[in-house]
Design an enzyme around this catalytic site. Structure first.
Site, PDB file in Angstrom:
ATOM      1  N   ARG A 194      27.157   8.352  15.590  1.00  0.00           N
ATOM      2  CA  ARG A 194      27.617   7.358  16.287  1.00  0.00           C
ATOM      3  C   ARG A 194      29.187   6.396  16.084  1.00  0.00           C
ATOM      4  O   ARG A 194      29.599   5.965  16.720  1.00  0.00           O
ATOM      5  CB  ARG A 194      26.376   6.059  15.875  1.00  0.00           C
ATOM      6  CG  ARG A 194      25.082   6.300  16.537  1.00  0.00           C
ATOM      7  CD  ARG A 194      23.958   5.171  16.137  1.00  0.00           C
ATOM      8  NE  ARG A 194      24.590   3.952  16.700  1.00  0.00           N
ATOM      9  CZ  ARG A 194      24.090   2.739  16.684  1.00  0.00           C
ATOM     10  NH1 ARG A 194      23.160   2.783  15.591  1.00  0.00           N
ATOM     11  NH2 ARG A 194      24.247   1.566  17.063  1.00  0.00           N
ATOM     12  N   CYS A 251      27.482  -2.421  10.572  1.00  0.00           N
ATOM     13  CA  CYS A 251      26.677  -1.067  11.108  1.00  0.00           C
ATOM     14  C   CYS A 251      26.393  -1.380  12.532  1.00  0.00           C
ATOM     15  O   CYS A 251      27.285  -1.972  13.434  1.00  0.00           O
ATOM     16  CB  CYS A 251      25.516  -0.930  10.126  1.00  0.00           C
ATOM     17  SG  CYS A 251      24.367  -2.549  10.267  1.00  0.00           S
TER      18      CYS A 251
END
Length: 294
Positions: A194, A251
């Site tokens: 990611r 995050c």
């Protein structure tokens, strides 16, 4: 205040001391919290109902540990202090409790509540290894089943409404600027794929904040879900400069980034700051630059 991570054996001792008064002074009540939550949409409350640690209460991430999602604030913005206090109060988590939080994801979800409580000055820790570690240490003891207690259904608790300390937080502008000019180490706690932008299952754009470094929180734990040894964790962080510069952690939505912040504390490095909006807020702003690749 207890360490940010405690073993099952340490939890057992804490609960025994609290139950039998085996200390010279007042013994704080130990509250065990199940904070399971799943990105794929499975219900943490249902997982709790199907089986949880004896005596544990359930605290829901989406309604107690986060405000409603929005493009402007991200998927899990910090909740209003009043909402947080009343939600924990309803679950039986008072100001006077020592809190141990577990999940079944290596502690990366449990870290959110632990970081929130520690930021407010309350003693709290992640149960190292979570549900699986407890079952391994207590093979003869069955999990409890049953729905989470609603308001008034848990042990009586009282909480003071406290604001989130500004010193523990970083804004979107501060995070972008620090990553660009190197005045802080900005750590991306998502998985490496990611971070690189190979995939993006939930947020508006793939990639990462330009200048941020990849340090997946899931790499902080071994295959069994327990925390890696202190020397290894400290080496990973210092290699990125966490011993020399301030750290900002982010995050996808400000949840698993808390695990990085707890690890910093666990290994004796200076405290970092949380960027609460994280990638879900940043990526939703089309005017902000995005980087991809290593």
């Amino acid at each position: 205040m207890i360490a940010p991570f405690v073993s099952v054996a340490e939890l057992d001792r804490m609960r025994a001391d609290a139950a039998h008064g085996k200390t010279t002074g007042a013994v704080p009540r130990v509250v065990v919290v199940d904070s399971r939550w799943y990105l794929d949409g499975r219900s943490g409350a249902e997982a709790y109902a199907n089986g949880h640690l004896p005596g544990a209460v359930f605290v829901d991430l989406d309604t107690v540990l986060a405000a409603p999602p929005s493009a402007a604030a991200g998927r899990h913005p910090l909740p209003e202090p009043e909402v947080f206090a009343r939600g924990l109060e309803a679950a039986g988590v008072g100001d006077d409790a020592t809190v141990v939080v577990y999940d079944d994801a290596g502690g990366v979800i449990a870290a959110r509540l632990v970081w929130m409580l520690r930021t407010l000055g309350q003693s709290a820790a992640v149960l190292d290894g979570g549900l699986a570690a407890w079952q391994q240490e207590h093979p003869e003891e069955a999990l409890e089943a049953g729905e989470p207690a609603g308001a008034g259904g848990a042990s009586p608790a009282s909480r003071t409404v406290r604001s989130w300390p500004a010193a523990a937080l970083a804004t979107i502008d501060e995070t972008q600027a620090a990553a660009a000019d190197g005045t802080a180490i900005v750590l991306d706690a998502r998985t490496a794929d990611r971070y690189r932008g190979d995939t993006e299952p939930v947020d508006a754009r793939p990639g990462h904040i330009p200048g941020a470094a990849s340090l997946s929180c899931r790499d902080n734990v071994a295959a069994d879900g327990t925390l890696l040894d202190t020397a290894t964790l400290r080496e990973r962080l210092t290699a990125l400069g966490a011993d020399r510069l301030p750290v900002i952690s982010y995050c996808g939505s400000g949840v698993t980034a808390c695990h990085t912040l707890l690890v910093l504390e666990q290994v004796g490095l200076p405290a970092g700051r949380l960027y609460p909006g994280s990638w879900s807020q940043y990526a939703a702003d089309a005017q902000r630059p995005v980087a991809t690749g290593e």
